[in-house]
Design a protein around this motif. Sequence first.
Motif, PDB file in Angstrom:
ATOM      1  N   LEU A 121       0.805  -1.222   0.000  1.00 12.58           N
ATOM      2  CA  LEU A 121       0.000   0.000   0.000  1.00 12.58           C
ATOM      3  C   LEU A 121       0.836   1.269   0.000  1.00 12.58           C
ATOM      4  CD1 LEU A 121      -2.756  -1.052   2.583  1.00 12.58           C
ATOM      5  CD2 LEU A 121      -2.770  -1.304   0.094  1.00 12.58           C
ATOM      6  N   TYR A 122       2.128   1.147   0.269  1.00  8.99           N
ATOM      7  CA  TYR A 122       2.986   2.320   0.379  1.00  8.99           C
ATOM      8  C   TYR A 122       3.845   2.484  -0.875  1.00  8.99           C
ATOM      9  CZ  TYR A 122       1.513   1.520   5.180  1.00  8.99           C
ATOM     10  OH  TYR A 122       0.753   1.307   6.295  1.00  8.99           O
TER      11      TYR A 122
ATOM     12  N   HIS B 211      -2.030  -1.609   9.044  1.00  3.49           N
ATOM     13  CA  HIS B 211      -2.837  -0.397   9.169  1.00  3.49           C
ATOM     14  C   HIS B 211      -3.984  -0.485   8.169  1.00  3.49           C
ATOM     15  CE1 HIS B 211      -0.341   1.935  11.977  1.00  3.49           C
ATOM     16  NE2 HIS B 211       0.660   1.236  11.465  1.00  3.49           N
ATOM     17  N   ILE B 212      -5.197  -0.329   8.674  1.00  6.62           N
ATOM     18  CA  ILE B 212      -6.398  -0.613   7.889  1.00  6.62           C
ATOM     19  C   ILE B 212      -6.706   0.520   6.915  1.00  6.62           C
ATOM     20  CG2 ILE B 212      -8.837  -1.216   8.017  1.00  6.62           C
ATOM     21  CD1 ILE B 212      -8.381  -1.814  11.010  1.00  6.62           C
TER      22      ILE B 212
ATOM     23  N   ALA C  50      -0.852  10.870  11.689  1.00  6.96           N
ATOM     24  CA  ALA C  50      -1.624  12.064  12.011  1.00  6.96           C
ATOM     25  C   ALA C  50      -2.127  11.911  13.439  1.00  6.96           C
ATOM     26  CB  ALA C  50      -2.800  12.224  11.053  1.00  6.96           C
ATOM     27  N   THR C  51      -1.798  12.869  14.292  1.00  6.21           N
ATOM     28  CA  THR C  51      -2.115  12.755  15.711  1.00  6.21           C
ATOM     29  C   THR C  51      -3.062  13.856  16.155  1.00  6.21           C
ATOM     30  OG1 THR C  51      -0.163  14.064  16.298  1.00  6.21           O
ATOM     31  CG2 THR C  51       0.100  11.677  16.217  1.00  6.21           C
TER      32      THR C  51
ATOM     33  N   GLY D 195      -0.925   9.040   0.884  1.00  7.08           N
ATOM     34  CA  GLY D 195      -1.411   9.564  -0.384  1.00  7.08           C
ATOM     35  C   GLY D 195      -2.887   9.880  -0.293  1.00  7.08           C
ATOM     36  N   ILE D 196      -3.677   9.347  -1.224  1.00  5.08           N
ATOM     37  CA  ILE D 196      -5.123   9.582  -1.215  1.00  5.08           C
ATOM     38  C   ILE D 196      -5.838   8.643  -0.253  1.00  5.08           C
ATOM     39  CG2 ILE D 196      -5.041  10.365  -3.617  1.00  5.08           C
ATOM     40  CD1 ILE D 196      -6.476   7.672  -4.312  1.00  5.08           C
ATOM     41  N   GLN D 197      -5.079   7.772   0.379  1.00  8.26           N
ATOM     42  CA  GLN D 197      -5.661   6.776   1.280  1.00  8.26           C
ATOM     43  C   GLN D 197      -5.475   7.201   2.735  1.00  8.26           C
ATOM     44  OE1 GLN D 197      -3.572   2.899   2.119  1.00  8.26           O
ATOM     45  NE2 GLN D 197      -5.221   2.066   0.846  1.00  8.26           N
ATOM     46  N   THR D 198      -6.541   7.077   3.519  1.00  9.46           N
ATOM     47  CA  THR D 198      -6.452   7.283   4.960  1.00  9.46           C
ATOM     48  C   THR D 198      -6.504   5.919   5.633  1.00  9.46           C
ATOM     49  OG1 THR D 198      -7.584   9.414   4.803  1.00  9.46           O
ATOM     50  CG2 THR D 198      -7.482   8.381   6.970  1.00  9.46           C
ATOM     51  N   GLN D 199      -5.514   5.655   6.483  1.00 11.87           N
ATOM     52  CA  GLN D 199      -5.444   4.375   7.190  1.00 11.87           C
ATOM     53  C   GLN D 199      -5.677   4.575   8.683  1.00 11.87           C
ATOM     54  OE1 GLN D 199      -1.418   3.138   6.208  1.00 11.87           O
ATOM     55  NE2 GLN D 199      -2.141   1.960   4.448  1.00 11.87           N
ATOM     56  N   SER D 200      -5.928   3.480   9.362  1.00 11.79           N
ATOM     57  CA  SER D 200      -6.058   3.531  10.817  1.00 11.79           C
ATOM     58  C   SER D 200      -4.732   3.924  11.449  1.00 11.79           C
ATOM     59  CB  SER D 200      -6.494   2.160  11.350  1.00 11.79           C
ATOM     60  OG  SER D 200      -5.513   1.170  11.046  1.00 11.79           O
TER      61      SER D 200
END
Length: 292
Positions: free
Chosen positions: A9-10, A171-172, A206-207, A219-224
Amino acid sequence: MKLALGPLLYYWEKQTVETFYQQALTSEADIIYLGETVCSKRRELKTRDWINLAKQLADAKKEVVLSSMALLEAPSEIKILRQICENGLFKVEANDLGAVQILAENKVPFVCGPAINCYNASVIKLLINKGMQRWVMPVELSRDWLIKILAECTQLGIREQFEVELFAHGHIPLAYSARCFTARSENKAKDDCKLCCIKYPVGRPATTQEDQQVFVLNGIQTQSGYCYNLLNDVPSMQGLVDIIRVSPSGTESFTSLQDYRAAVNGTGSPIQLASKECNGFWHKIAGFQTQQ
């Protein structure tokens, strides 16, 4: 149960990717997914490079599946999608309905990826009629939901027509957007991103103001923000799940595959999940929570 190494995914440099999959040749993975699923700008490897890697892995007796992108935004991306769907050698993981349509038109059996919103037996039946042979359950569904869906599939007489795969480690992937959050975090426009996501080989955390890691930007993906870990839950998958998926994050993924193999064989021991690990979705609680 079989073990699968999900698509990367990376965004990694080409040499890093090739070295990783050389190690995958001798890993515990029975099934290996290859290809870019997040952003078409990530061109360290072209489609032919992925297919060459697939041939090497297939020669090592691994089942290989080529994965398609989850969000397509340009004609050039559709062209690449057709190349993947019409490769003629390997099964394809469809991550959007455009891929499903192309595969159905060409009568090519496929895997329904977790990015496709498939939440009930009626949709599963529809996908089976189009050629689906394996269903990767959407990541936010619980064990209880899976039991319910499979019971409905049994009533429809289709339960034996597909395999069930579960995203169990990593990471989902939670959401996709036309915007690039990694570029935005560096004050760059998406069209002039400078491929900055290659600087974050496991995404950019991201915290919150309280310093809780709630998300990972990819990128365009947000993961858990937390790493999903269902190692202790392998016994509860018996009779429900055919394939356990580990999402690549680095060479530690191969250790994770070994741990899951031991759990499947009944030779592993329960672990204490780390502070930044979770298993909430499987237990029908908040995703970032942990049930030990």
